[in-house]
Design a protein around this motif. Structure first.
Motif, short mmCIF file in Angstrom:
data_model
loop_
_atom_site.label_atom_id
_atom_site.label_comp_id
_atom_site.label_asym_id
_atom_site.label_seq_id
_atom_site.Cartn_x
_atom_site.Cartn_y
_atom_site.Cartn_z
N MET A 1 0.94 -1.45 -0.33
CA MET A 1 -0.26 -0.36 -0.15
C MET A 1 1.06 1.16 0.19
O MET A 1 1.47 1.55 1.20
N ASP A 2 0.78 2.13 -0.91
CA ASP A 2 1.49 3.24 -1.08
C ASP A 2 0.77 4.02 -1.27
O ASP A 2 1.65 5.73 -1.95
N ASN A 3 -0.16 4.04 -0.58
CA ASN A 3 -1.07 5.82 -0.15
C ASN A 3 -0.85 6.02 0.47
O ASN A 3 -0.50 6.04 1.97
N LYS A 4 -0.11 7.50 0.77
CA LYS A 4 0.91 8.63 1.85
C LYS A 4 -0.29 8.91 2.78
O LYS A 4 -0.31 9.26 3.86
N ASN A 5 -1.86 8.73 2.16
CA ASN A 5 -2.99 9.59 2.57
C ASN A 5 -4.08 8.84 3.69
O ASN A 5 -4.38 8.84 3.79
N TYR A 6 -3.68 6.99 3.26
CA TYR A 6 -4.68 6.41 3.97
C TYR A 6 -4.52 5.80 5.51
O TYR A 6 -3.38 7.06 6.04
N LYS A 7 -5.77 6.12 5.85
CA LYS A 7 -5.55 6.54 7.77
C LYS A 7 -6.55 5.42 8.18
O LYS A 7 -6.50 3.82 7.48
N SER A 8 -5.96 5.09 9.40
CA SER A 8 -6.20 4.28 9.85
C SER A 8 -6.15 4.33 10.94
O SER A 8 -5.97 5.09 11.94
N GLY A 9 -7.14 3.42 12.07
CA GLY A 9 -7.80 3.86 13.50
C GLY A 9 -8.52 2.69 13.87
O GLY A 9 -9.08 1.70 13.50
N PHE A 10 -8.63 3.15 15.82
CA PHE A 10 -9.86 2.13 16.62
C PHE A 10 -10.79 3.02 17.03
O PHE A 10 -10.49 4.21 17.19
N VAL A 11 -12.16 2.31 16.67
CA VAL A 11 -13.50 3.25 17.29
C VAL A 11 -14.12 2.49 17.79
O VAL A 11 -14.37 1.37 17.61
N ALA A 12 -13.99 2.98 19.35
CA ALA A 12 -15.46 2.28 20.54
C ALA A 12 -16.74 2.36 19.87
O ALA A 12 -16.85 4.06 19.25
N ILE A 13 -17.72 1.38 19.88
CA ILE A 13 -19.10 2.38 19.84
C ILE A 13 -19.41 2.28 21.16
O ILE A 13 -19.67 1.04 21.48
N ILE A 14 -20.44 2.63 21.89
CA ILE A 14 -20.53 3.32 22.86
C ILE A 14 -22.53 3.70 23.07
O ILE A 14 -22.57 3.86 21.80
N GLY A 15 -23.45 2.72 23.73
CA GLY A 15 -24.54 3.36 24.24
C GLY A 15 -25.02 2.18 24.50
O GLY A 15 -24.63 1.30 24.75
N ASP B 1 -17.14 8.29 5.81
CA ASP B 1 -16.55 9.52 5.59
C ASP B 1 -16.23 10.31 6.79
O ASP B 1 -14.96 10.72 7.24
N SER B 2 -17.31 10.46 7.71
CA SER B 2 -16.98 11.97 8.61
C SER B 2 -15.70 11.00 9.30
O SER B 2 -14.99 11.96 9.99
N LEU B 3 -16.31 9.74 9.73
CA LEU B 3 -14.82 9.42 10.99
C LEU B 3 -13.54 9.22 10.29
O LEU B 3 -12.94 9.29 11.29
N THR B 4 -13.78 8.96 8.76
CA THR B 4 -12.37 8.40 7.89
C THR B 4 -11.54 9.87 8.78
O THR B 4 -10.68 10.02 8.39
N LYS B 5 -12.06 11.41 8.44
CA LYS B 5 -11.63 12.78 8.43
C LYS B 5 -11.41 12.44 10.18
O LYS B 5 -9.91 13.56 10.51
N ALA B 6 -11.53 11.73 11.23
CA ALA B 6 -11.05 11.85 12.21
C ALA B 6 -9.97 10.95 12.26
O ALA B 6 -9.26 10.92 13.93
N LEU B 7 -9.65 10.34 11.55
CA LEU B 7 -8.92 9.20 12.12
C LEU B 7 -7.46 9.65 11.53
O LEU B 7 -7.18 10.30 10.59
N GLY C 1 -29.17 0.65 6.57
CA GLY C 1 -28.27 0.64 5.60
C GLY C 1 -27.74 2.94 5.80
O GLY C 1 -27.26 3.99 4.55
N ASN C 2 -29.55 3.26 5.91
CA ASN C 2 -29.03 5.13 5.52
C ASN C 2 -27.98 5.61 6.35
O ASN C 2 -27.83 5.72 7.39
N ASN C 3 -27.23 6.56 5.21
CA ASN C 3 -26.72 7.21 6.41
C ASN C 3 -25.10 6.73 6.50
O ASN C 3 -24.19 7.60 7.03
N VAL C 4 -25.07 5.43 6.56
CA VAL C 4 -23.51 4.53 6.88
C VAL C 4 -22.64 5.11 6.30
O VAL C 4 -21.40 5.24 7.09
N ASP C 5 -22.72 5.51 4.16
CA ASP C 5 -21.55 5.62 4.17
C ASP C 5 -20.89 6.55 4.57
O ASP C 5 -19.90 7.64 4.30
N GLU D 1 -9.35 3.68 1.06
CA GLU D 1 -8.68 4.96 1.53
C GLU D 1 -8.54 4.70 2.30
O GLU D 1 -7.89 5.84 3.62
N ARG D 2 -9.26 3.76 3.72
CA ARG D 2 -8.66 3.46 5.04
C ARG D 2 -9.39 2.37 5.90
O ARG D 2 -9.94 1.14 4.49
N GLN D 3 -8.70 2.28 6.80
CA GLN D 3 -9.37 1.54 8.37
C GLN D 3 -9.51 1.53 8.73
O GLN D 3 -9.00 2.02 9.94
#
Ligand code: GDP
Ligand code: MG
Ligand code: K
Length: 299
Positions: free
Chosen positions: A1-15, A166-172, A158-162, A55-57
């Motif tokens: 993977m040579d994409n310099k803008n590749y994003k990755s991170g851990f996300v907790a779901i709570i509720g 995308d919003s989440l990716t910006k935060a990673l 699945g409404n709005n899940v994409d 784009e992301r993991q």
């Protein structure tokens, strides 16, 4: 993977229980890994689902509920949920669209205020309400704390899940792809198989068997002469009176549980299996740390 803008991170779901955390995760990873059920608190452990594209993991942690502890199991659940929040890059705080913040939500919000990661307020189940009904709820939540963003979704359709992804990716952060493309969870299969059996028992026994049930997969590494995977598991109930309920008249209930669980497990593993189940009574197992550890709930 040579994409310099590749994003990755851990996300907790709570509720709170039943807001749709497991359903959301199932949708994301398109596989039945986390267990969903109409009953509260089906998910007892941290189960990871992994979303990967070019784009992301995003590695999701489905946390058990945070609530006032009554026993060792509850305490374990709270500890797991709170510690998960400190290690993540972002948090999805999920609520039901149109519902006011209850004491459980406010308790979680107090914990969320202590962590650095951005918190996204997710209003799930928008398919059940009229959009206008969300406005007072959004105002109320915004008064309680600062959210990175408020995102209404429907985990079932699945409404709005994409957009959420995308919003989440910006935060990673920019980062590597930690797991292979085809890896959807790193959770031990033993535990997941146990959860599938437990889910089937809860479905079949309705309210006769409360959550005082544990499933321990003893072995799943032998094969029959014909090459079928052999899985053996113990179902633990808390009271003598619960054993005949799980077994049923002439063994009929246990037989159904076995058939239904086998189908779910075969779907998960992608192969045919033989499943053997036994029912045992283990009094007060919730307050037995050694037992909890053996069942996969390490304290
Ligand atoms: P959890 O306890 O937060 O993990 O909640 P679950 O994922 O187990 O979901 C609880 C119940 O809510 C199940 O009956 C789901 O089918 C249902 N559910 C989850 N998401 C949605 C949604 O977007 N719309 C509707 N109508 N039901 C949902
Ligand atoms: Mg769940
Ligand atoms: K549930």
């Amino acid at each position: 993977m040579d994409n310099k803008n590749y994003k990755s991170g851990f996300v907790a779901i709570i509720g709170r229980p039943n807001v749709g955390k497991s359903t959301f995760m199932n949708r994301i990873i398109k596989e039945q890994i986390a267990i969903t059920s109409p009953k509260a608190q089906t998910t007892r452990n941290k189960i990871q689902g992994i979303f990967t594209d070019d784009e992301r993991q995003i590695i999701f942690l489905d946390t058990p509920g945070i609530h006032k502890p009554h026993n060792d199991l509850d305490q374990y659940m709270d500890k797991a949920a709170i510690s998960a929040l400190k290690e993540v890059d972002a948090i999805l705080f999920m609520t039901e669209a149109g519902e006011k913040a209850g004491p459980g939500d406010k308790f979680i919000i107090e914990e969320l205020k202590k962590v650095k990661a951005p918190v996204f307020l997710i209003l799930n189940k928008i398919d059940l309400i009229n959009p206008d009904e969300m406005m007072p709820q959004i105002d109320e939540y915004k008064d309680l704390m600062d959210f990175a963003e408020v995102i209404p979704i429907s985990a079932t359709n699945g409404n709005n899940v994409d957009d959420l992804i995308d919003s989440l990716t910006k935060a990673l952060p920019v980062g590597p792809q930690y797991y292979a493309d085809d890896q959807i969870t790193d959770h031990p299969e033993y535990f997941i198989v146990g959860e599938l059996i437990r889910e089937k028992i809860l479905e079949d026994t309705r309210d006769e068997i409360p959550h005082s049930i544990a499933v321990v997969v003893e072995s799943m590494n032998q094969r029959s002469a014909a090459g079928k995977l052999q899985i053996e598991a113990y179902i633990y109930v808390e009271r003598d009176s619960q054993k005949p309920i799980v077994i049923g008249r002439g063994g009929s209930m246990l037989k159904n549980i076995g058939i239904g669980s086998r189908i779910k497990i075969e779907h998960l593993l992608g192969e045919k299996i033989n499943l053997k189940l036994w029912v045992r009574v283990k009094k007060n197992w919730r307050d037995d740390p050694a037992f909890l550890a053996s069942a996969g709930y390490s304290l």
